[in-house]
Scaffold this motif. Sequence first.
Motif, short mmCIF file in Angstrom:
data_model
loop_
_atom_site.label_atom_id
_atom_site.label_comp_id
_atom_site.label_asym_id
_atom_site.label_seq_id
_atom_site.Cartn_x
_atom_site.Cartn_y
_atom_site.Cartn_z
N SER A 150 2.51 -11.52 -8.30
CA SER A 150 2.78 -11.90 -9.70
C SER A 150 3.80 -10.95 -10.33
O SER A 150 3.64 -10.48 -11.46
N ILE A 151 4.87 -10.68 -9.60
CA ILE A 151 5.93 -9.78 -10.07
C ILE A 151 7.17 -10.60 -10.36
O ILE A 151 7.62 -11.40 -9.52
N ASN A 152 7.75 -10.37 -11.54
CA ASN A 152 8.99 -11.01 -11.93
C ASN A 152 10.14 -10.04 -11.70
O ASN A 152 10.17 -8.95 -12.29
N ALA A 153 11.08 -10.42 -10.84
CA ALA A 153 12.19 -9.52 -10.50
C ALA A 153 13.08 -9.22 -11.70
O ALA A 153 13.82 -8.22 -11.68
N GLY A 179 0.82 -1.21 0.00
CA GLY A 179 0.00 0.00 0.00
C GLY A 179 0.85 1.26 0.00
O GLY A 179 0.53 2.24 -0.68
N ALA A 180 1.94 1.23 0.80
CA ALA A 180 2.81 2.41 0.86
C ALA A 180 3.48 2.69 -0.48
O ALA A 180 3.57 3.84 -0.91
N LEU A 181 3.94 1.65 -1.17
CA LEU A 181 4.60 1.84 -2.46
C LEU A 181 3.61 2.25 -3.54
O LEU A 181 3.93 3.07 -4.41
N GLY A 214 -1.51 -3.22 -10.06
CA GLY A 214 -0.85 -4.39 -9.50
C GLY A 214 -1.10 -4.60 -8.02
O GLY A 214 -0.88 -5.71 -7.52
N PHE A 215 -1.57 -3.58 -7.29
CA PHE A 215 -1.79 -3.75 -5.86
C PHE A 215 -3.24 -4.13 -5.56
O PHE A 215 -3.50 -5.08 -4.82
N PHE A 216 -4.19 -3.42 -6.14
CA PHE A 216 -5.60 -3.70 -5.87
C PHE A 216 -6.08 -4.96 -6.58
O PHE A 216 -7.05 -5.58 -6.15
#
Length: 741
Positions: free
Chosen positions: A704-707, A511-513, A636-638
């Motif tokens: 679901s994030i690819n570094a 949430g902060a980011l 990507g967050f919600f």
Amino acid sequence: MEDTRSVHLTSQSPPESSANANGSHPVSIAAREDEFASSPGKKSVMKRPLLKRQTVEISRVDLDRKTQNETVHDKVPALKRNATVLFDASWTKKSGTNMSKRRLKRQMSKPTTTVSLSWLNISAVASGARPSVWERIQGIDATHPNKFILNNVSGIAMPGQLIAIMGASGVGKTTLLNVLASQNQSRLKVTGTVKLDGKVAFASDVHQVSAYVQQDYIFIGTMKVIEHLKFQAALKLGKKYSKKEKLERIEQVMSEMGLCKCKDTLIGIPGKIKGISGGEKKRLAVASQLLKNPPLLFLDEPTSGLDSFMAEYVVKLLTRVAATGRTVLCSIHQPSSIVYALFDHVILMAEGRTAYLGPTCRASQFFAEAGYECPENYNPADFYIYTLAVVPDSEQECKNNVKAICDAFEVSDLADDVREEIETLTNIALKERNEEKRHFHISRKLHDKQSYSSSYLTQFRYVLWRAWLSIIRDPILAKLRFSLTIIVAIVYGLIYLQLNRDESAVQNFGGALTFAVSQQSVFHLVCILQNIPTEMPVFRQEHRSRLYTTPVYVIAKSLADLPLVLILSFIFCIISYPMIGFRSGVSHFFVFYGTLVISSLAAMSFGYCISAASPSVLIAAAISTACYRPFILLGGFFQRSNSVKKHLLWIKFTSWVYYGFEILMTNQWSGINLDTFNATSGECTATTETVKICRGDEILEFYSINADNVGRNIGLLFVLTFGLRLLAILILMMRVRSNQN
């Protein structure tokens, strides 16, 4: 051949034996009328009603039309305490300015050439309004008829003449001026012919030799007078003049227009920044157009909004401009009797027709012969306008009277003289058709190819310079942006103060980011929404004058905003980053800072598209509020990126929030673990019953994030930034082209 006229007007007839300062003897009005009656071919001055005990001295040297290239300057009579002196730039003691003799004798700059302007059978029809969408749905026949604004108007303007176009409101004064200047003709169907020196002129030909001062000439209020003229000179004069010559030209024009004392004063924004007076703005508008030394000058109501003294002063300056050999036409609304007497010729319009065109001094005789004699001690300009006006209560009667006056002018000797002069100029042009036509069209083609006087680099340099000055000299906006950035950063840091790295970190840090990237991008987006709508009138005005191109304008505005984005983003990061307790390390801090900057630039590009397409700031704000929310919701967050519906994928992949969120999450969690992870045993001690996450890689997988996509995301943010700026340029070019068409 010099034709010198001198008239002494007062409430009482002066002694005929007295002589004025320049040697010519004043004569009574009655003597002038008798002289005109006995010598029809000689110019005379008819009686002009003036205030009691007011004296006017007029001394004017007319140009011989056979020697148009030779410029003869006006002879300035000696100053008298109770006299109003024409053709000088002096101020009375009331204005607080004393002029030296050397400055009084200073002559205005001469145009490099002279040009005559003629127009034949000009008609203009405004297209009727189209039926509304609701009327079309209902099938209502709401066809609006076309409106005739100009009806078969002809005339001529010669070098050295100051011509006033007068008439009641809505009779076509400004339309005629726009048609002759080839300006502002959208939604008009124009027929007829405009000629320069007897040759048919295209719009580019008129633009090449003329300058147009609009009624509401718009300035950038944060610029100083000298800075505005430097900007105009740099882009109008181009490479033909050195820097020293440009500065000399600026000083010369400021001296001619009486702007030397206010050259270091801000132009000003009404209600926001105090600046120069209305009269000084009018003179600055004229000075801006005289920099290029055009032989043909158009002005739309140059005295509107000015008091009688300042209006008189502005028109006196125009008489001096015309005396150098320029052809000057201006529309004017209800001038005073003194201002009216300054014009050489007058064009009276009524119901889209010409009611009178000829010397100012012969208008009273024409109307008297038509049965409308101007009373004594009455402003002739007011009398003519009232006579030709259509009163709502007696509309048909007024229209019949106007028709009779216009018909009388059509068969008068004055109208015959106009037609003969037009025919004479045309015949002279036809005699030299082969050579002159070749040079004329070559010059037009060269003008089309070299449509901009300055190079693209010079355009970019000066537009960027002005845009930066506008930013730093707007104290309210600058203080507001800095204050809001500091306040939001502190509140943001207090809400997420020192987050723990336990199982709650999965949601708290996400949430902060998300807030960081969305708040900063939207903040800068909203701040630039006003850029184009508020400056659109200035942009159209300068684009019409071909000072710079549309891409130069957008790119310069973009770069001018960049330093403020860098500074404000750094202030936000330096306050909030340590308060929240994001991942320690200088490299991680600058990745956080750089991501916010790139995301903000992409959002600003989106804002430029909305701003370029919106007619006002209010509409731009409403559109942006509705448009940027889907980009945040699909960031990507919600909603996890792998669960977005297929028909909404285009929103996801054009969302700067999505790319920025992935970069910030990778920067925060890649390669570290939560406090609930036991490194010795490799067990997770989280107490969450639903999902137990203890490592940073598991958090990235949860979202679901690819570094490995960091480089791709940074590249796509730059693609969004430049792609949307290019789209904004295209939108702005389409708007300008549609307005021109």
